[in-house]
Write a protein that holds these residues in place. Structure first.
Motif, PDB file in Angstrom:
ATOM      1  N   UNK A 188      -9.702   9.293  -4.188  1.00 27.88           N
ATOM      2  CA  UNK A 188     -10.068   9.144  -2.788  1.00 27.88           C
ATOM      3  C   UNK A 188      -9.781   7.784  -2.190  1.00 27.88           C
ATOM      4  N   UNK A 189      -8.732   7.131  -2.666  1.00 29.85           N
ATOM      5  CA  UNK A 189      -8.294   5.892  -2.041  1.00 29.85           C
ATOM      6  C   UNK A 189      -6.805   5.975  -1.772  1.00 29.85           C
ATOM      7  N   UNK A 190      -6.146   4.845  -1.723  1.00 29.62           N
ATOM      8  CA  UNK A 190      -4.684   4.808  -1.724  1.00 29.62           C
ATOM      9  C   UNK A 190      -4.278   3.828  -2.828  1.00 29.62           C
ATOM     10  N   UNK A 191      -2.980   3.769  -3.101  1.00 29.88           N
ATOM     11  CA  UNK A 191      -2.529   2.859  -4.149  1.00 29.88           C
ATOM     12  C   UNK A 191      -2.176   1.499  -3.577  1.00 29.88           C
ATOM     13  N   UNK A 192      -2.588   0.473  -4.299  1.00 32.90           N
ATOM     14  CA  UNK A 192      -2.186  -0.895  -3.978  1.00 32.90           C
ATOM     15  C   UNK A 192      -1.365  -1.378  -5.159  1.00 32.90           C
ATOM     16  N   UNK A 193      -0.074  -1.578  -4.911  1.00 37.13           N
ATOM     17  CA  UNK A 193       0.844  -1.830  -6.016  1.00 37.13           C
ATOM     18  C   UNK A 193       1.407  -3.239  -5.953  1.00 37.13           C
ATOM     19  N   UNK A 241      -5.742  12.601   5.837  1.00 32.08           N
ATOM     20  CA  UNK A 241      -4.608  13.519   5.954  1.00 32.08           C
ATOM     21  C   UNK A 241      -4.227  14.123   4.605  1.00 32.08           C
ATOM     22  N   UNK A 242      -4.998  13.806   3.578  1.00 33.14           N
ATOM     23  CA  UNK A 242      -4.733  14.413   2.273  1.00 33.14           C
ATOM     24  C   UNK A 242      -3.684  13.693   1.454  1.00 33.14           C
ATOM     25  N   UNK A 243      -3.334  12.478   1.865  1.00 33.21           N
ATOM     26  CA  UNK A 243      -2.315  11.750   1.113  1.00 33.21           C
ATOM     27  C   UNK A 243      -2.938  10.598   0.302  1.00 33.21           C
ATOM     28  N   UNK A 244      -4.173  10.786  -0.099  1.00 33.91           N
ATOM     29  CA  UNK A 244      -4.866   9.742  -0.850  1.00 33.91           C
ATOM     30  C   UNK A 244      -4.573   9.800  -2.334  1.00 33.91           C
ATOM     31  N   UNK A 245      -5.111   8.844  -3.050  1.00 32.34           N
ATOM     32  CA  UNK A 245      -4.958   8.780  -4.506  1.00 32.34           C
ATOM     33  C   UNK A 245      -5.988   9.703  -5.152  1.00 32.34           C
ATOM     34  N   UNK A 246      -5.904   9.914  -6.462  1.00 33.76           N
ATOM     35  CA  UNK A 246      -6.792  10.884  -7.121  1.00 33.76           C
ATOM     36  C   UNK A 246      -8.286  10.666  -6.861  1.00 33.76           C
ATOM     37  N   UNK A 260      -7.537  -0.979   7.530  1.00 37.48           N
ATOM     38  CA  UNK A 260      -8.624  -0.088   7.097  1.00 37.48           C
ATOM     39  C   UNK A 260      -8.521   1.271   7.781  1.00 37.48           C
ATOM     40  N   UNK A 261      -8.218   1.252   9.077  1.00 39.02           N
ATOM     41  CA  UNK A 261      -8.083   2.524   9.806  1.00 39.02           C
ATOM     42  C   UNK A 261      -6.901   3.330   9.272  1.00 39.02           C
ATOM     43  N   UNK A 262      -5.811   2.626   8.941  1.00 40.47           N
ATOM     44  CA  UNK A 262      -4.629   3.323   8.439  1.00 40.47           C
ATOM     45  C   UNK A 262      -4.932   3.994   7.099  1.00 40.47           C
ATOM     46  N   UNK A 263      -5.600   3.263   6.224  1.00 40.53           N
ATOM     47  CA  UNK A 263      -5.949   3.832   4.916  1.00 40.53           C
ATOM     48  C   UNK A 263      -6.865   5.037   5.104  1.00 40.53           C
ATOM     49  N   UNK A 264      -7.838   4.873   5.983  1.00 41.93           N
ATOM     50  CA  UNK A 264      -8.761   5.961   6.280  1.00 41.93           C
ATOM     51  C   UNK A 264      -7.999   7.209   6.757  1.00 41.93           C
ATOM     52  N   UNK A 281       0.842  -1.194   0.000  1.00 42.16           N
ATOM     53  CA  UNK A 281       0.000   0.000   0.000  1.00 42.16           C
ATOM     54  C   UNK A 281       0.879   1.246   0.000  1.00 42.16           C
ATOM     55  N   UNK A 282       0.570   2.170  -0.899  1.00 45.06           N
ATOM     56  CA  UNK A 282       1.349   3.389  -1.019  1.00 45.06           C
ATOM     57  C   UNK A 282       0.421   4.594  -0.964  1.00 45.06           C
ATOM     58  N   UNK A 283       0.900   5.676  -0.340  1.00 47.21           N
ATOM     59  CA  UNK A 283       0.098   6.900  -0.369  1.00 47.21           C
ATOM     60  C   UNK A 283       0.524   7.750  -1.563  1.00 47.21           C
ATOM     61  N   UNK A 284      -0.049   8.945  -1.658  1.00 50.34           N
ATOM     62  CA  UNK A 284       0.211   9.767  -2.843  1.00 50.34           C
ATOM     63  C   UNK A 284       1.681  10.191  -2.923  1.00 50.34           C
ATOM     64  N   UNK A 285       2.384  10.109  -1.799  1.00 53.90           N
ATOM     65  CA  UNK A 285       3.808  10.448  -1.823  1.00 53.90           C
ATOM     66  C   UNK A 285       4.668   9.239  -2.162  1.00 53.90           C
TER      67      UNK A 285
END
Lengths: 685, 252
Positions: free
Chosen positions: A360-365, A353-358, A344-348, A293-297
């Motif tokens: 409104x999720x996160x990246x799963x790579x 915190x504004x580090x989501x994907x375009x 789930x809580x971590x992704x939430x 799991x990766x955030x927008x950064x």
């Protein structure tokens, strides 16, 4: 009055998912006459959606694995709120249930030496999930379905149960599942709860055929509820339309108790884009097979969210986490494979915190970590799903994922060993039963739960039925039937407002019979169409229920919002009294949905009520105003019953674990390293 | 693709009568045909009968014919069509209509009930459990990805327009069920006579339409039906085998 179709069985199983089919097979094996009643076609139940696998300590990949370790993982995953007897039975019996499936024709993926292959999953210390690619649920249901067909067991497909039939308690009730403290009489029942007559014992079930809209009555001393979950009370869910909490509601209305209803699992990885597929599940197997799991950064943020209780057995560097996939002796598990509530809580939190994907999720790579051939072989349906629905090639680019309502840990309170509910003759297994998973379910423990407790429910339902000689079998009075039928037909009495429906004509067909119903009949599930209130559209009502639950009773909860939710549910309930449908009774989805609203409202109220009472955060229940676990709640289950038509919450102490099992949890961290035989050179400190 | 108004034409009716009705439905990016049908249900036709469950291509409930082609409506993206196209949805033609897009698929369940159950031999492992190599189960696993959407059944010309063939032909879905059992390393039954007789494998003349519509991309014809035909032919029609059988039978 309402029905001429009537059947008599020993055991009626409601639901044709894994638990229902396994229960039916077992009851049949015991010599009982069995019927399976299900809302969809046979083989379409939600179990087909299960992807990852069946957790069972067979030790095929890691001989070190055993039931004690599985038991321990399950209890820790559930934050120790599980009924320990159930977790123990489950861990002990799961391997036999998997091998039995193979005997019945299931074809699992294989180890090099020809055994059943097992894969890694969140919260399980060893690779433990028997699987078939990422379509294990399909394999399970098809295997059970084929066996059911070969045993010529009666199946009533596309047939929805409206009420359980009961008779007042008798002195000579058999032992299984005694109702301890049910009230003697209920007066002035309200709305859909009215049929919660005094918990006597089960006498059957009353249903309608979706195809024809006609009613059907089942007389049976034992009923097994295997109706699955409640996901359709939320907007973003991985669950299908069937998941309206029917079993929960039917049990409650029949006088049984529910437990742990505050615990709802939000699966960390559901699709978020495009909007029409939002919520569809992305299997945990992606992470089990190397996805991160990766955030927008671009940061692997799960390292920032390792809770102390799992710190000792979770990797604290990317190097160690990556090494774990091939070297389980010296490396610890990647934090992506923490239990689902943590992830789930971590992704939430990352999204907030504004580090989501375009979208409104996160990246799963997994694309940058495994070669395309491996991904397509291990995760074929994920590959297919993303290519077809989102134009994303998961072998080349990351997926966008976010939490989705997936599973309810709470459900019908059952005896750990017999699966008997608190009303004699009623049994429950699978997702609609409570206790096995505590406050949070580990991935893979659902399919094993279905098999282990489905079998036990079928076994004990058959024995219970067989213990009642024919002359002692109770037959429900016709008043229950008449009242339920009248209430079910009431929505036809009103047409939708002009403009909201062009197709079909409002027909009063069949509604005349409802006029003579008793007071309780009119209240029960029913619609009272008054000229002063505009008719309500069932689709709109369902949407509004989902909106309330998503907004106010979601992943993160707080007192003021829960209180507001209860008020809004009450408003929705009064609106639902005016629900109106157009058309006629033959295969009419609008009508079917109108009839499901009662269950949805009931489970919504149950979840919210229990969530309000639990002033702590634990597993699938997170309170913003009480952010940490509270020892005072650590040994309490919340139990819900209907009394005088009102929902009543009580607390019950968790049974104490015997010393030999309690010892498994002492000094968990140190022990976990020692168990793995890790050389001292590993991550010792 | 932004939001636009879709021209949707849906067959409405029951076993007695019915016809295509035209609707205009607002749709957005990413939507599939089933989404459009649901929106139609929610806003204009609340009693529109549609069968569906998972909405993720895993349960095979929402099969229908979209512009004449059998498809899972939950996996058919609207961007397959131009925004100006009319999308026509009709029920599966091979099965009797119940209402609107819902058909009576009990034919498939009746045929499934005729398949003799899996019958494994004794376990090979010293632990009392079976052993199978992955390479030996690969082909069986392909058949077991079937989601029973019955698209192969509806497209199969043997039964699509020939009601009289239904009693004597099991259809592609059941052929892969037979293939899965026949090729299962542990199974001990011989279903070849059944295939030739009651299941009517001879009716299939391998036009591969079933393979073409399979949403799971199972090679129904090449990997299941043709090998089964070969097995049946080997026992039933091979001259040397027939001669051998006749001699053996005479001796018996």
């Amino acid at each position: 009055m309402s029905t001429s179709e009537r059947h008599t069985y020993d055991v009626v199983v409601i639901g044709a998912g894994g638990a229902g089919l396994r229960a039916a097979l077992e009851a049949h094996e015991q010599g009982a006459r069995v019927a399976v009643v299900c809302k969809s076609l046979l083989g379409k139940a939600h179990t087909v959606m299960a992807e990852g696998g069946i957790a069972a300590a067979m030790g095929n990949v890691w001989p070190e694995d055993n039931w004690q370790t599985h038991f321990r993982d399950t209890m820790r995953g559930g934050k120790m709120l599980n009924q320990w007897q159930m977790a123990r039975i489950h861990a002990e019996e799961a391997p036999a249930r998997v091998w039995e499936l193979e005997e019945w024709g299931a074809v699992f993926d294989r180890t090099p030496d020809g055994r059943i292959l097992q894969r890694d999953f969140g919260g399980h210390r060893f690779a433990r999930l028997a699987h078939v690619g990422d379509r294990t649920g399909l394999e399970l249901i098809r295997t059970l379905q084929n066996r059911l067909i070969s045993k010529r067991i009666d199946v009533f497909m596309e047939c929805t149960v409206l009420r359980l039939l009961t008779v007042p308690g008798a002195a000579d009730r058999p032992g299984a599942g005694r109702a301890s403290d049910e009230p003697e009489a209920l007066s002035a029942p309200a709305r859909e709860r009215s049929s919660a007559r005094v918990a006597g014992r089960i006498a059957g079930a009353f249903a309608y055929w979706r195809e024809s809209g006609t009613f059907v009555r089942f007389d049976a001393p034992a009923v097994v509820l295997a109706t699955g979950g409640i996901g359709k009370s939320y907007q973003v869910t991985s669950n299908s339309w069937e998941y309206t909490g029917d079993g929960h509601a039917l049990a409650l209305w029949a006088g049984a108790a529910l437990m742990d209803m505050e615990f709802v699992q939000f699966h960390p990885t559901g699709m978020v884009w495009p909007p029409s597929v939002k919520g569809i599940l992305v299997t945990e197997g992606v992470r089990g097979d190397g996805g991160v799991l990766l955030n927008s950064e671009g940061r692997r943020f799960m390292f920032d969210y390792i809770p102390p209780v799992f710190a000792a057995e979770t990797a604290d560097s990317e190097e160690e986490a990556d090494r774990w996939y091939t070297d389980k002796k010296t490396a610890r598990r990647p934090p992506e494979l923490l239990p689902r509530d943590e992830v789930a809580r971590a992704i939430n939190a990352e999204i907030k915190a504004g580090r989501g994907s375009p979208h409104g999720g996160v990246h799963l790579d997994i694309a940058s970590r495994r070669d395309p051939e491996y991904i397509r072989r291990r995760l074929p349906s994920m590959y297919h799903q993303f290519t077809e629905l989102a134009d994303v090639d998961i072998t080349r680019e990351p997926m966008e994922v976010g939490p989705t309502c997936h599973y309810v840990m709470g459900g019908i309170k059952v005896d750990p060993s017999t699966a008997a509910a608190t009303v004699p003759g009623l049994f429950a297994a699978g997702e609609c039963a409570a206790g096995m998973h505590g406050s949070n379910r580990l991935g893979g423990n659902s399919l094993s739960d279905l098999l282990v407790f489905g079998r036990r429910a079928g076994l004990h339902a058959a024995r219970y039925a067989q213990s009642l000689p024919a002359h002692k079998r109770a037959v429900a009075d016709d008043a229950q039937i008449d009242a339920t039928a009248a209430a079910a037909l009431a929505p036809f009495a009103a047409a939708l407002t002009p403009g909201s429906a062009q197709a079909g004509t409002a027909s009063a067909e069949g509604t005349a019979s409802s006029a003579g119903g008793t007071t309780s009949a009119r209240d029960s599930a029913g619609t009272s169409v008054s000229p002063s209130h505009p008719p309500e559209n069932p689709y709109q009502l369902q949407n509004d229920i989902q909106d309330v639950m998503q907004r106010l009773v979601g992943i993160i909860r707080t007192e003021s919002e829960l209180v507001r939710a209860l008020k809004e549910i009450e408003t929705l309930r009064s609106r639902a009294r005016h629900v109106a449908v157009v058309g006629h009774r033959q295969y009419n989805p609008g009508w079917h949905l109108a009839l499901d609203l009662g269950s949805l409202l009931t489970v919504a109220e149950c979840i919210t009520t229990a969530a309000l009472a639990r002033r702590e955060s634990r597993g699938g229940h997170t309170r913003d105003d009480y952010p940490s676990a509270d020892p005072a709640f650590a040994t309490l289950n919340h139990v819900l019953r209907l009394r005088d038509g009102r929902l009543v919450l009580t607390t019950e102490p968790l049974p104490a674990m015997p010393p030999e099992l309690a010892a498994l949890f002492e000094d968990a961290g140190a022990e976990s390293r020692a168990d793995r035989g890790a050389p001292a050179g590993g991550k010792g400190s | 693709m932004a939001a636009y108004d879709l021209s949707l034409r849906v067959w409405r009716g029951d076993s007695d009568s019915g016809d295509l009705q035209d609707y205009t439905v607002g749709v957005e990016e990413g939507m599939v045909v089933l989404d459009a049908l649901h929106r139609l249900q929610q806003t204009q036709a609340p009693d529109l009968a549609v069968r569906w469950n998972c909405k993720a291509g895993k349960c095979g409930s929402c099969s229908a014919e979209v512009n004449g082609r059998p498809r899972l409506t939950c996996m058919t993206r609207l961007n397959l069509f131009a925004p100006t196209d009319t999308v026509t949805v009709t029920p599966l033609r091979t099965f009797p209509v119940i209402r609107d897009l819902v058909t009576d698929v009990s034919y498939n369940y009746e045929k499934a009930a005729q398949v003799p159950a899996f019958a494994p031999g004794a376990p090979a492992g010293d632990d009392g459990h079976h052993r199978m190599k992955q390479s030996d189960v690969d082909r069986v696993q392909e058949f077991r990805t079937c989601i029973e959407c019955f698209l192969c059944q509806t497209v199969c010309h043997v039964i699509r327009d020939h009601e009289e063939n239904k009693p004597v032909f099991a259809g592609p879905r059941l052929m892969i069920r037979y293939a899965e059992l026949e090729m299962h390393p542990l199974d001990t039954h011989d279903r070849r006579d059944l295939l030739r007789g009651r299941a009517g494998i001879g009716y299939c003349n391998i036009t591969k339409c079933c393979t073409e519509v399979c949403p799971e991309h199972i090679s129904i014809t090449d990997n299941a039906i043709i090998p089964l035909k070969e097995r049946v032919v080997d026992t039933a029609y091979d001259p040397i085998t027939r001669l051998g059988n006749r001699i053996l039978r005479r001796r018996r």
